[in-house]
Design an enzyme around this catalytic site. Structure first.
Site, PDB file in Angstrom:
ATOM      1  N   ASP A 196       3.250   9.749  -0.347  1.00 23.42           N
ATOM      2  CA  ASP A 196       2.132   8.917   0.106  1.00 23.42           C
ATOM      3  C   ASP A 196       1.879   7.851  -0.956  1.00 23.42           C
ATOM      4  OD1 ASP A 196      -0.114   8.073   1.579  1.00 23.42           O
ATOM      5  OD2 ASP A 196      -0.736  10.129   1.991  1.00 23.42           O
ATOM      6  N   HIS A 199       0.820  -1.223   0.000  1.00 22.76           N
ATOM      7  CA  HIS A 199       0.000   0.000   0.000  1.00 22.76           C
ATOM      8  C   HIS A 199       0.850   1.266   0.000  1.00 22.76           C
ATOM      9  CE1 HIS A 199      -4.043  -1.816   0.895  1.00 22.76           C
ATOM     10  NE2 HIS A 199      -3.239  -2.853   1.105  1.00 22.76           N
TER      11      HIS A 199
HETATM   12  P1  ADP Z   1      -2.894   6.323   5.576  1.00 23.90           P
HETATM   13  O1  ADP Z   1      -3.136   4.972   4.988  1.00 23.90           O
HETATM   14  O2  ADP Z   1      -1.475   6.742   5.517  1.00 23.90           O
HETATM   15  O3  ADP Z   1      -3.454   6.485   6.944  1.00 23.90           O
HETATM   16  P2  ADP Z   1      -4.980   7.371   3.760  1.00 23.90           P
HETATM   17  O4  ADP Z   1      -5.353   8.772   3.447  1.00 23.90           O
HETATM   18  O5  ADP Z   1      -4.804   6.497   2.574  1.00 23.90           O
HETATM   19  O6  ADP Z   1      -3.673   7.417   4.666  1.00 23.90           O
HETATM   20  O7  ADP Z   1      -6.098   6.715   4.643  1.00 23.90           O
HETATM   21  C1  ADP Z   1      -6.513   7.259   5.857  1.00 23.90           C
HETATM   22  C2  ADP Z   1      -7.864   6.668   6.203  1.00 23.90           C
HETATM   23  O8  ADP Z   1      -8.109   6.879   7.588  1.00 23.90           O
HETATM   24  C3  ADP Z   1      -8.991   7.318   5.429  1.00 23.90           C
HETATM   25  O9  ADP Z   1      -9.936   6.351   5.049  1.00 23.90           O
HETATM   26  C4  ADP Z   1      -9.584   8.290   6.444  1.00 23.90           C
HETATM   27  O10 ADP Z   1     -10.968   8.513   6.287  1.00 23.90           O
HETATM   28  C5  ADP Z   1      -9.306   7.592   7.752  1.00 23.90           C
HETATM   29  N1  ADP Z   1      -9.122   8.598   8.809  1.00 23.90           N
HETATM   30  C6  ADP Z   1      -8.225   9.597   8.842  1.00 23.90           C
HETATM   31  N2  ADP Z   1      -8.387  10.357   9.928  1.00 23.90           N
HETATM   32  C7  ADP Z   1      -9.424   9.833  10.596  1.00 23.90           C
HETATM   33  C8  ADP Z   1     -10.098  10.191  11.804  1.00 23.90           C
HETATM   34  N3  ADP Z   1      -9.741  11.249  12.552  1.00 23.90           N
HETATM   35  N4  ADP Z   1     -11.110   9.408  12.180  1.00 23.90           N
HETATM   36  C9  ADP Z   1     -11.487   8.337  11.439  1.00 23.90           C
HETATM   37  N5  ADP Z   1     -10.905   7.965  10.307  1.00 23.90           N
HETATM   38  C10 ADP Z   1      -9.884   8.709   9.880  1.00 23.90           C
HETATM   39  O1  F6P Z   2      -1.619   2.596   4.380  1.00 22.46           O
HETATM   40  C1  F6P Z   2      -0.438   2.531   5.092  1.00 22.46           C
HETATM   41  C2  F6P Z   2      -0.652   2.063   6.509  1.00 22.46           C
HETATM   42  O2  F6P Z   2       0.553   1.791   7.110  1.00 22.46           O
HETATM   43  C3  F6P Z   2      -1.484   0.820   6.641  1.00 22.46           C
HETATM   44  O3  F6P Z   2      -0.799  -0.370   6.445  1.00 22.46           O
HETATM   45  C4  F6P Z   2      -1.941   0.992   8.028  1.00 22.46           C
HETATM   46  O4  F6P Z   2      -2.987   0.199   8.388  1.00 22.46           O
HETATM   47  C5  F6P Z   2      -2.256   2.475   8.086  1.00 22.46           C
HETATM   48  O5  F6P Z   2      -1.281   3.048   7.300  1.00 22.46           O
HETATM   49  C6  F6P Z   2      -2.324   3.030   9.496  1.00 22.46           C
HETATM   50  O6  F6P Z   2      -1.149   2.776  10.213  1.00 22.46           O
HETATM   51  P1  F6P Z   2      -1.075   1.882  11.508  1.00 22.46           P
HETATM   52  O7  F6P Z   2      -1.617   0.537  11.175  1.00 22.46           O
HETATM   53  O8  F6P Z   2       0.372   1.871  11.871  1.00 22.46           O
HETATM   54  O9  F6P Z   2      -1.933   2.569  12.529  1.00 22.46           O
END
Ligand code: ADP
Ligand code: F6P
Length: 471
Positions: free
Chosen positions: A370, A162
């Protein structure tokens, strides 16, 4: 133990144990892109999800969630420290994100990485029916495909990364680079977010392992491993339906009122992570206020930054710095009842996120690097009204698809300020044209299309995809 014909293996289960206000233990969806992508996909399919529930000690017994069997993997305190916080999030994570923070190498972390990967492989082997499909996810589990193939050669194994896969110059730093590549090559299909990542992987397989490799195929022993790009997505229809719900529309209006009915609401939603460019964004915003380009009464920034990996030092330092900067900006530019930045660290449920998206005129998604960034896609999907503007980093995987966003290099502070002003001053017609094009892209390229294309490539026919995704 009940077995499944599809097993997903990910470091994290889609739920986190957390403590409710009354002290009881409750389960809630864990924030993060992987869970957001896979959770809607697997709902109501006969699958098992093997993963970690976020605590230490024996794995909790979990109920099925939306028809998906949850199989917890137990991690000790040392496993969490050395595998999750150590090798996964202090070595691989920074290295794979352009080394925007210094990767750290410790030999005992590697031992834990091997040990925990072995445990996940054994759990997956137990959960899989004969000739089942096992789909291994992300950088925490790069050894699992190879370990699993050794235990269960009958399985069809997929691996999907991912996060970005770095260029050879960076990957070559890793002391255990050959083992990591070989682990991934235990899969039948290795998927990445971007074609560039598949290219980097092929180059490394040739250079480090001397294997015959193209950007599509790598020959390993008597097998051919296929590789390719499969940009992950979201459940577009689900987010659109949520954003249209009457209570969500009312809540969005209420959010704007509570913010003082400003002309412009800028929103950012991130995990608190140094890859997300939060500090650069705050700096750009405060400079725009200082120079009078942005007026606090007219424009507010809502920064949601849910804490993440809180025991890792680099994350603790980031949080302190962000909170100090938010305090400084509010102290310097805010007034009573009119802060310049509304800063929230709580996890929100999906409907509150949808309401925030609908309330925001501009969504600022400016990571330094990202893999994809699903928040950007969620914002577009939520704008069923065709309004809103997306400010998007060129270094997010999503930028390759959402070309009509206001694209920006977040390392370039002046460029960031200009792009933000450009988005704030765009005409409604310009915003609507951009949003319509991005919405159309996501209507077709949703999470179900992603799964179909990956699973079709994995089994070489449409049979597997048809079993697990809606037509
Ligand atoms: P990462 O995988 O690095 O966390 P992404 O933007 O791909 O970044 O995904 C983040 C996910 O987490 C999104 O689906 C978003 O809606 C969710 N998310 C981010 N912040 C919050 C929050 N404060 N509460 C609930 N869900 C959240
Ligand atoms: O999308 C990248 C990622 O590391 C996922 O594998 C992971 O679930 C998400 O970000 C949130 O991070 P973590 O699992 O360390 O809370």
């Amino acid at each position: 133990m009940r077995q499944s014909s599809l097993v997903v293996v990910a470091n994290r289960l889609p739920v986190d144990d957390s403590v409710a206000p009354d002290g009881a233990c409750e389960w809630r969806r864990s924030p993060g892109g992987l869970v957001s992508a896979l959770h809607p996909l697997l709902q109501h399919t006969p699958a098992t999800w093997v993963g970690w529930a976020g605590g230490t000690g024996p794995a909790p017994a979990l109920p099925d969630i939306d028809g998906v069997r949850m199989r917890g993997v137990a991690l000790t305190r040392d496993d969490v420290r050395d595998h999750y916080e150590g090798f996964s999030n202090s070595t691989l994570w920074p290295l794979y994100h352009d080394a925007v923070e210094q990767p750290v190498y410790h030999r005992r972390w590697w031992e834990a990485y091997q040990r925990v990967n072995q445990r996940f492989a054994e759990a997956a082997a137990e959960a899989a029916e004969p000739e089942a499909v096992v789909w291994v996810q992300d950088y925490h589990l790069q050894l699992v495909p190879g370990l699993l193939r050794a235990i269960r050669p009958d399985l069809r194994i997929g691996f999907f990364l991912h996060v970005p896969f770095p260029p050879p110059e960076l990957f070559m730093q890793l002391p255990r680079r050959a083992e990591l590549l070989l682990g991934m090559l235990g899969a039948d299909l290795v998927g990445f977010q971007r074609a560039q990542a598949a290219h980097n992987f092929a180059q490394l397989a040739a250079r480090v392992l001397q294997l015959p490799a193209t950007d599509r195929r790598i020959a390993v022993d008597d097998r051919v491993v296929r590789i390719g790009a499969f940009p992950v997505s979201i459940d577009t229809a689900e987010m659109a339906a949520l954003a249209q719900r009457e209570d969500v529309v009312r809540r969005a209006a209420r959010i704007r009122t509570d913010l003082g009915d400003p002309q412009h609401v800028i929103l950012s939603v991130d995990r608190m992570d140094y890859t997300k460019g939060i500090e650069q964004r705050l700096k750009a915003y405060s400079e725009l206020i200082a120079t009078g380009h942005v007026k606090v009464r007219d424009t507010v920034l809502v920064q949601v930054a849910v804490p993440s990996r809180e025991r890792v030092e680099q994350y603790q330092i980031l949080r302190e710095r962000v909170e100090r900067e938010v305090g400084r900006i509010n102290g310097e530019f805010g007034r009573v009842g009119e802060p310049a930045i509304h800063y929230l660290t709580q996890p929100f449920d999906r409907s509150e996120l949808a309401a925030l998206y609908r309330a925001a005129d501009i969504m600022a998604v400016t990571p330094l690097r990202d893999g994809m960034n699903l928040v950007a896609k969620e914002y577009v999907a939520a704008r069923v009204d065709g309004g809103g503007g997306l400010l998007l980093s060129e270094f997010a995987g999503a930028a390759a698809e959402l070309e009509q966003a206001f694209l920006v290099n977040p390392h370039d502070l002046e460029g960031l300020k200009l792009a933000l002003m450009h988005a704030l001053q765009a005409t409604p017609a310009d915003l609507a044209a951009r949003m319509t094009a991005m919405r159309e892209h996501l209507r077709v390229h949703d999470i179900h299309a992603w799964a179909r294309s990956y699973l079709t490539a994995l089994d070489g026919s449409g049979r597997l995809a048809a079993r697990f995704t809606p037509a």
